[in-house]
Design a protein around this motif. Sequence first.
Motif, PDB file in Angstrom:
ATOM      1  N   SER A   9       0.728  -1.159   0.059  1.00 53.71           N
ATOM      2  CA  SER A   9      -0.067  -0.171   0.044  1.00 53.71           C
ATOM      3  C   SER A   9       0.901   1.381   0.044  1.00 53.71           C
ATOM      4  N   GLY A  10       0.974   1.990  -1.150  1.00 51.68           N
ATOM      5  CA  GLY A  10       1.756   3.188  -1.327  1.00 51.68           C
ATOM      6  C   GLY A  10       0.889   4.446  -0.811  1.00 51.68           C
ATOM      7  N   LYS A  11       1.500   5.591  -1.412  1.00 53.27           N
ATOM      8  CA  LYS A  11       0.589   6.667  -0.987  1.00 53.27           C
ATOM      9  C   LYS A  11      -0.753   6.789  -1.539  1.00 53.27           C
ATOM     10  N   VAL A  12      -0.747   6.359  -2.902  1.00 52.02           N
ATOM     11  CA  VAL A  12      -2.132   6.614  -3.549  1.00 52.02           C
ATOM     12  C   VAL A  12      -2.391   5.175  -4.178  1.00 52.02           C
ATOM     13  N   ARG A  13      -1.659   4.015  -4.176  1.00 52.15           N
ATOM     14  CA  ARG A  13      -1.886   2.846  -4.772  1.00 52.15           C
ATOM     15  C   ARG A  13      -1.823   1.657  -3.981  1.00 52.15           C
ATOM     16  N   GLU A  14      -2.583   0.755  -3.915  1.00 50.17           N
ATOM     17  CA  GLU A  14      -2.734  -0.674  -3.526  1.00 50.17           C
ATOM     18  C   GLU A  14      -2.447  -1.609  -4.468  1.00 50.17           C
ATOM     19  N   ILE A  23      -2.972  -6.947  -9.500  1.00 54.29           N
ATOM     20  CA  ILE A  23      -3.921  -5.868  -9.596  1.00 54.29           C
ATOM     21  C   ILE A  23      -3.346  -4.713  -8.983  1.00 54.29           C
ATOM     22  N   MET A  24      -3.090  -3.385  -9.771  1.00 55.16           N
ATOM     23  CA  MET A  24      -2.811  -2.189  -9.200  1.00 55.16           C
ATOM     24  C   MET A  24      -4.226  -1.472  -9.149  1.00 55.16           C
ATOM     25  N   VAL A  25      -4.447  -0.843  -7.798  1.00 48.92           N
ATOM     26  CA  VAL A  25      -5.579  -0.256  -7.589  1.00 48.92           C
ATOM     27  C   VAL A  25      -5.310   1.234  -7.438  1.00 48.92           C
ATOM     28  N   ALA A  26      -5.749   2.329  -8.078  1.00 50.82           N
ATOM     29  CA  ALA A  26      -5.248   3.603  -7.830  1.00 50.82           C
ATOM     30  C   ALA A  26      -6.468   4.223  -6.940  1.00 50.82           C
ATOM     31  N   GLY A  45      -8.723   8.120  -8.902  1.00 53.26           N
ATOM     32  CA  GLY A  45      -8.093   6.655  -9.177  1.00 53.26           C
ATOM     33  C   GLY A  45      -8.344   6.297 -10.540  1.00 53.26           C
ATOM     34  N   ALA A  46      -9.675   6.503 -11.001  1.00 56.26           N
ATOM     35  CA  ALA A  46     -10.205   5.952 -12.187  1.00 56.26           C
ATOM     36  C   ALA A  46      -9.504   6.643 -13.222  1.00 56.26           C
ATOM     37  N   ILE A  47      -9.610   8.150 -13.161  1.00 56.83           N
ATOM     38  CA  ILE A  47      -8.884   8.897 -14.087  1.00 56.83           C
ATOM     39  C   ILE A  47      -7.480   8.645 -14.413  1.00 56.83           C
ATOM     40  N   LEU A  48      -6.726   8.480 -13.297  1.00 60.16           N
ATOM     41  CA  LEU A  48      -5.245   7.938 -13.396  1.00 60.16           C
ATOM     42  C   LEU A  48      -5.078   6.516 -14.133  1.00 60.16           C
ATOM     43  N   THR A  49      -5.712   5.771 -13.644  1.00 62.44           N
ATOM     44  CA  THR A  49      -5.678   4.181 -14.381  1.00 62.44           C
ATOM     45  C   THR A  49      -6.037   4.438 -15.797  1.00 62.44           C
ATOM     46  N   LEU A 219       8.337  -1.308 -19.134  1.00 60.05           N
ATOM     47  CA  LEU A 219       7.885   0.105 -18.452  1.00 60.05           C
ATOM     48  C   LEU A 219       6.720  -0.360 -17.424  1.00 60.05           C
ATOM     49  N   GLY A 220       6.837   0.149 -16.005  1.00 63.96           N
ATOM     50  CA  GLY A 220       5.939  -0.269 -15.139  1.00 63.96           C
ATOM     51  C   GLY A 220       5.039   0.974 -14.462  1.00 63.96           C
ATOM     52  N   ASP A 221       4.526   0.639 -13.295  1.00 60.59           N
ATOM     53  CA  ASP A 221       3.820   1.589 -12.779  1.00 60.59           C
ATOM     54  C   ASP A 221       2.700   2.440 -13.098  1.00 60.59           C
ATOM     55  N   GLU A 222       2.556   3.882 -13.059  1.00 60.50           N
ATOM     56  CA  GLU A 222       1.651   4.528 -13.913  1.00 60.50           C
ATOM     57  C   GLU A 222       2.300   5.355 -15.182  1.00 60.50           C
ATOM     58  N   MET A 223       1.792   5.860 -15.881  1.00 60.94           N
ATOM     59  CA  MET A 223       2.361   6.664 -16.936  1.00 60.94           C
ATOM     60  C   MET A 223       1.702   7.994 -17.243  1.00 60.94           C
TER      61      MET A 223
END
Length: 294
Positions: A9-14, A23-26, A45-49, A219-223
């Motif tokens: 569980s990070g600052k904004v992601r699980e 499964i990455m959940v924003a 979260g949905a916008i970022l994903t 390439l991983g994480d968000e973009m």
Amino acid sequence: MKEYKPFKSGKVREVYDIGDSLIMVATDRISAFDHILKNRITDKGAILTQMSSFWFEYTKDVIRNHMITTDNERMPEFFRQEQFTGNSMKVQKLTMLPLECIVRGYITGSGWASYQKTGTVCGIRLPEGLVESQKLPEPIYTPSTKADLGDHDENISYEQSIDVLEKKFPGHGKKYATALRDKTIELYTKCADYARSRGIIIADTKFEFGLDENGEIVLGDEMLTPDSSRFWPADGYQAGHSQPSYDKQFVRDWLKANPDSDYKLPQDVIDRTIEKYKEAYLLLTGKEFTRTGK
């Protein structure tokens, strides 16, 4: 229905481990200055994903990425609940590399502060006489180490990034560092050119990469989301001062102006922040945001 618990569980992601993939959940949490704010930003979260999904698809010819699907129907039943709709991405498992790969096309933020003091950013000497928010002659690569939750990331030079990677992956430091630098700049250049044609300047951004089971860089994480980038409206852009933005700089500016806020935002700042995120999504993708992405 099998229930899953996030293993990270990070600052904004699980992040959830479902065996063969993740499964990455924003979430709708928002962070600034290495603090998680006390408010939630609805639909963030949905916008970022969905924005990450757009960019992953757009850049798959530059480098392979970890995205498998954002379709909840292709995830275990647990992730078909409403709370996971639109904000979840099934991704390939990677061994993440311990760097944030930051690229700057314009002089702003901490880069501008450093340039004013020393004429350099992360050890890179820049031309004299630059003004705030000016476009750089060429994008520059300024990596940082990845800090644990609550700690500060540390800006390092490209040469130092070789040492960081060599320590973790003996015999591969120079090869990995060079590939990360080159792919970071290539991704930024392609996407910044596209965004400019859609009315958005990407001033800077950060990417994260990992290794697959064959040791290939992925390439991983968000973009290129408003959380990982500075987005400015191209219309009205003028170097010489700070720019209005589509990203969480708006939140940072409010927090700076209200040091006693205890990291709690007023409702009007929340509303204007999500409006900015949705506006950027529409400009970049050409589609109005919907929770399902359809």
